[in-house]
Design a protein around this motif. Sequence first.
Motif, mmCIF file in Angstrom:
data_model
loop_
_atom_site.group_PDB
_atom_site.id
_atom_site.type_symbol
_atom_site.label_atom_id
_atom_site.label_comp_id
_atom_site.label_asym_id
_atom_site.label_seq_id
_atom_site.Cartn_x
_atom_site.Cartn_y
_atom_site.Cartn_z
ATOM 1 N N PRO A 64 0.828 -1.200 0.000
ATOM 2 C CA PRO A 64 0.000 0.000 0.000
ATOM 3 C C PRO A 64 0.870 1.260 0.000
ATOM 4 O O PRO A 64 2.023 1.230 0.413
ATOM 5 C CB PRO A 64 -0.788 -0.119 1.302
ATOM 6 N N LEU A 67 1.402 6.148 4.368
ATOM 7 C CA LEU A 67 0.468 7.099 4.962
ATOM 8 C C LEU A 67 0.892 8.522 4.628
ATOM 9 O O LEU A 67 0.049 9.374 4.346
ATOM 10 C CB LEU A 67 0.390 6.903 6.477
ATOM 11 N N CYS A 70 -0.243 9.370 1.130
ATOM 12 C CA CYS A 70 -1.696 9.608 1.154
ATOM 13 C C CYS A 70 -2.027 10.948 1.802
ATOM 14 O O CYS A 70 -2.919 11.657 1.334
ATOM 15 C CB CYS A 70 -2.406 8.468 1.876
ATOM 16 N N ASN A 74 -3.944 13.942 0.040
ATOM 17 C CA ASN A 74 -5.140 14.468 0.702
ATOM 18 C C ASN A 74 -5.029 15.972 0.939
ATOM 19 O O ASN A 74 -5.952 16.724 0.641
ATOM 20 C CB ASN A 74 -5.371 13.733 2.022
ATOM 21 N N ASP A 154 -9.768 1.820 -7.085
ATOM 22 C CA ASP A 154 -9.512 3.096 -6.408
ATOM 23 C C ASP A 154 -9.279 2.929 -4.907
ATOM 24 O O ASP A 154 -8.959 3.894 -4.220
ATOM 25 C CB ASP A 154 -10.604 4.119 -6.701
ATOM 26 N N ALA A 155 -9.362 1.707 -4.390
ATOM 27 C CA ALA A 155 -9.018 1.437 -2.990
ATOM 28 C C ALA A 155 -7.533 1.699 -2.729
ATOM 29 O O ALA A 155 -7.113 1.802 -1.575
ATOM 30 C CB ALA A 155 -9.365 -0.004 -2.634
ATOM 31 N N VAL A 157 -6.016 4.399 -3.049
ATOM 32 C CA VAL A 157 -5.952 5.678 -2.343
ATOM 33 C C VAL A 157 -7.201 5.789 -1.477
ATOM 34 O O VAL A 157 -8.307 5.667 -1.988
ATOM 35 C CB VAL A 157 -5.884 6.866 -3.340
ATOM 36 N N PRO A 158 -7.029 5.995 -0.170
ATOM 37 C CA PRO A 158 -8.190 5.952 0.726
ATOM 38 C C PRO A 158 -9.164 7.119 0.609
ATOM 39 O O PRO A 158 -10.193 7.107 1.246
ATOM 40 C CB PRO A 158 -7.553 5.915 2.116
ATOM 41 N N TRP A 159 -8.851 8.122 -0.195
ATOM 42 C CA TRP A 159 -9.759 9.250 -0.366
ATOM 43 C C TRP A 159 -10.155 9.348 -1.827
ATOM 44 O O TRP A 159 -9.350 9.090 -2.712
ATOM 45 C CB TRP A 159 -9.106 10.564 0.050
ATOM 46 N N ASN A 160 -11.371 9.763 -2.077
ATOM 47 C CA ASN A 160 -11.825 9.979 -3.446
ATOM 48 C C ASN A 160 -11.759 11.462 -3.766
ATOM 49 O O ASN A 160 -12.301 12.281 -3.030
ATOM 50 C CB ASN A 160 -13.272 9.491 -3.631
#
Length: 179
Positions: A64, A67, A70, A74, A154-155, A157-160
């Motif tokens: 993954p 953090l 990400c 974000n 798209d999982a 990246v934890p944000w759309n």
Amino acid sequence: MVLQLTDFTSEITDEELREFTSEYYIPSALHPVVPAADASIADFPVGKVGVYTRFFEFANQRVPLSLFMCNVLNHYRLHISQLHCIGAAKISNFEVNCRLLAINPTVHLFRAFYHTCWSNGWVSFSKRAGRLQCYTEKLDALRRWREMFFWVDDALVPWNFAFYTDVLLGGILSTKDNT
């Protein structure tokens, strides 16, 4: 000639994708697929994002995503499909340098060294002016990085985020919402 996100289609083959996902341990649970022959990085299907192979090869990204990566995406509300490979490398290098110095990499600290720069729809980071420098080596330009991408769920990246379709001087004019 100004290059745009939509000017490039993926040249990756099914076999190359199988080899690539095996080499970089990209899980089959992310359902990596080769885009249609006429699809640009901006044409990702609902539930997918486009990822450049050079993110893994050049920018040392892994799944993954960290953090920190990400958090940077974000904070700047960046869609991963629009992150320039050199921008991804700068994020990765910053994180590694911080960890080597036993410093927790934060977006606030990253922003002390870098600011965003947009180029034809891709986002990268430039060093801030002044004496404070994090990484002084110039990252060489990449060749043919835009033609090697694939879709994953798209999982990744934890944000759309909305995909920005028109960018002028860093200002967002319209978005393509794939959420």
